[in-house]
Design a protein around this motif. Structure first.
Motif, PDB file in Angstrom:
ATOM      1  N   GLN A 147     109.019  25.659  -6.153  1.00 46.08           N
ATOM      2  CA  GLN A 147     109.810  24.438  -6.056  1.00 46.08           C
ATOM      3  C   GLN A 147     109.498  23.648  -4.795  1.00 46.08           C
ATOM      4  OE1 GLN A 147     111.860  22.958  -8.227  1.00 46.08           O
ATOM      5  NE2 GLN A 147     112.325  21.312  -6.780  1.00 46.08           N
ATOM      6  N   SER A 148     109.014  24.334  -3.771  1.00 46.86           N
ATOM      7  CA  SER A 148     108.730  23.645  -2.511  1.00 46.86           C
ATOM      8  C   SER A 148     107.617  22.608  -2.664  1.00 46.86           C
ATOM      9  CB  SER A 148     108.352  24.656  -1.422  1.00 46.86           C
ATOM     10  OG  SER A 148     107.166  25.352  -1.751  1.00 46.86           O
ATOM     11  N   TYR A 149     106.755  22.747  -3.672  1.00 44.08           N
ATOM     12  CA  TYR A 149     105.703  21.760  -3.892  1.00 44.08           C
ATOM     13  C   TYR A 149     106.308  20.423  -4.332  1.00 44.08           C
ATOM     14  CZ  TYR A 149     102.731  25.974  -4.084  1.00 44.08           C
ATOM     15  OH  TYR A 149     102.094  27.160  -3.810  1.00 44.08           O
ATOM     16  N   ILE A 150     107.222  20.485  -5.285  1.00 41.52           N
ATOM     17  CA  ILE A 150     107.898  19.270  -5.747  1.00 41.52           C
ATOM     18  C   ILE A 150     108.725  18.667  -4.621  1.00 41.52           C
ATOM     19  CG2 ILE A 150     109.724  18.399  -7.269  1.00 41.52           C
ATOM     20  CD1 ILE A 150     107.181  18.709  -8.761  1.00 41.52           C
ATOM     21  N   ASP A 151     109.439  19.513  -3.891  1.00 42.36           N
ATOM     22  CA  ASP A 151     110.261  19.027  -2.781  1.00 42.36           C
ATOM     23  C   ASP A 151     109.399  18.316  -1.742  1.00 42.36           C
ATOM     24  OD1 ASP A 151     112.433  20.177  -4.041  1.00 42.36           O
ATOM     25  OD2 ASP A 151     112.444  21.971  -2.779  1.00 42.36           O
ATOM     26  N   ALA A 152     108.217  18.877  -1.476  1.00 42.69           N
ATOM     27  CA  ALA A 152     107.305  18.261  -0.508  1.00 42.69           C
ATOM     28  C   ALA A 152     106.822  16.902  -1.011  1.00 42.69           C
ATOM     29  CB  ALA A 152     106.116  19.174  -0.245  1.00 42.69           C
ATOM     30  N   GLY A 153     106.557  16.809  -2.311  1.00 36.18           N
ATOM     31  CA  GLY A 153     106.130  15.538  -2.876  1.00 36.18           C
ATOM     32  C   GLY A 153     107.186  14.464  -2.695  1.00 36.18           C
ATOM     33  N   THR A 205     102.885  10.383 -13.728  1.00 37.63           N
ATOM     34  CA  THR A 205     104.339  10.351 -13.528  1.00 37.63           C
ATOM     35  C   THR A 205     104.960  11.726 -13.770  1.00 37.63           C
ATOM     36  OG1 THR A 205     104.692   9.645 -15.827  1.00 37.63           O
ATOM     37  CG2 THR A 205     104.461   7.912 -14.153  1.00 37.63           C
ATOM     38  N   LYS A 206     104.112  12.745 -13.879  1.00 33.18           N
ATOM     39  CA  LYS A 206     104.584  14.106 -14.100  1.00 33.18           C
ATOM     40  C   LYS A 206     104.200  14.970 -12.902  1.00 33.18           C
ATOM     41  CE  LYS A 206     103.700  13.531 -19.070  1.00 33.18           C
ATOM     42  NZ  LYS A 206     102.929  14.033 -20.236  1.00 33.18           N
ATOM     43  N   GLY A 228     106.933  11.113  -0.266  1.00 30.39           N
ATOM     44  CA  GLY A 228     107.171   9.778  -0.810  1.00 30.39           C
ATOM     45  C   GLY A 228     108.250   9.037  -0.040  1.00 30.39           C
ATOM     46  N   LYS A 229     109.333   9.715   0.266  1.00 37.22           N
ATOM     47  CA  LYS A 229     110.426   9.117   1.044  1.00 37.22           C
ATOM     48  C   LYS A 229     109.924   8.637   2.399  1.00 37.22           C
ATOM     49  CE  LYS A 229     115.062  10.332   2.829  1.00 37.22           C
ATOM     50  NZ  LYS A 229     114.832  10.372   4.288  1.00 37.22           N
ATOM     51  N   VAL A 285     106.009  12.439  -5.903  1.00 38.98           N
ATOM     52  CA  VAL A 285     105.644  11.556  -4.792  1.00 38.98           C
ATOM     53  C   VAL A 285     105.995  10.107  -5.124  1.00 38.98           C
ATOM     54  CG1 VAL A 285     103.777  10.718  -3.326  1.00 38.98           C
ATOM     55  CG2 VAL A 285     103.782  13.094  -4.087  1.00 38.98           C
ATOM     56  N   ALA A 286     105.586   9.656  -6.305  1.00 43.29           N
ATOM     57  CA  ALA A 286     105.864   8.276  -6.701  1.00 43.29           C
ATOM     58  C   ALA A 286     107.361   8.006  -6.759  1.00 43.29           C
ATOM     59  CB  ALA A 286     105.219   7.980  -8.057  1.00 43.29           C
ATOM     60  N   SER A 287     108.118   8.951  -7.312  1.00 46.11           N
ATOM     61  CA  SER A 287     109.569   8.798  -7.386  1.00 46.11           C
ATOM     62  C   SER A 287     110.181   8.727  -6.000  1.00 46.11           C
ATOM     63  CB  SER A 287     110.168   9.970  -8.170  1.00 46.11           C
ATOM     64  OG  SER A 287     111.584   9.917  -8.167  1.00 46.11           O
TER      65      SER A 287
END
Length: 206
Positions: A23-29, A49-50, A33-34, A56-58
């Motif tokens: 999950q840390s990969y998604i959190d890092a993305g 977008t997946k 992005g933020k 990152v884009a989101s």
């Protein structure tokens, strides 16, 4: 062809179109992005977008930032949904992967790599190859979430020690553990280059 040393205004992010098992990969993305949005920079990425690409884009869009997605026609339904693509600030559809990579390079002032697979590896290694050949001096970052890129750095050091990277000083990606630290590190890196080279520093452009 050359261009003046300019501030970092856009960041190219390479990463997986899958989420990975951590999950840390998604959190890092999302965190990256933020940070890109909050520093008023533009994200340039592969248009997916997946997975981590979507995170990152989101992260950029949800914080009011700008996103340029560059995607080949044949990947539009594999790595994205057409509805989500419509939410990007700018969408560029290319005929093939070669044109996609060239456009991503041209529109980016720095390159950041989050965890990903073979495609992600191929993209950042090509950017490092161009740096080694003296074709650009744009900064390169490996976001080393939980040591993900340690094997790559070990391999690069091994190749240099074995005598196959004679310009190793040109292949020195910044290795940063936390996504939140990437943008501040890039901005500091650019400032140090300006101090060293002056306003007339030249960067090669492919």
């Amino acid at each position: 062809m050359t261009e003046k040393n300019t501030p970092i205004r856009s960041i190219c992010v390479y990463c997986g179109s899958q989420s990975g098992r951590d999950q840390s990969y998604i959190d890092a993305g999302r965190a990256l992005g933020k940070s890109i949005a909050e520093n008023h920079l533009r994200l340039v990425y592969g248009g997916g977008t997946k997975g981590i690409m979507g995170a990152v884009a989101s992260g950029v869009l949800s914080h009011g930032g700008r996103v340029t997605g560059i995607i080949p026609e044949f990947l539009m339904d594999m790595e994205a949904t057409r509805h989500s693509l419509g939410q990007l600030s700018e969408l560029i559809v290319t005929p093939d992967m070669h044109d996609r990579k060239h456009k991503m390079f041209e529109r980016s002032d720095a390159f950041v790599t989050l965890p990903g697979g073979i495609g992600t590896l191929e993209e950042i290694v090509e950017i490092m190859t161009w740096a080694q050949l003296g074709r650009h001096r744009k900064p390169i970052v490996l976001v080393n979430i939980n040591g993900f890129w340690d094997p790559l750095m070990t391999l690069i050091h091994h190749m240099a020690d074995a005598g196959f990277i004679h310009t190793a000083h040109l292949v020195q990606p910044l290795v940063i553990d936390a996504a939140e630290d990437v943008v501040p590190a890039l901005l500091a890196h650019w400032a140090s280059q300006v101090d060293r080279d002056g306003n007339d520093g030249i960067i090669s452009k492919l």
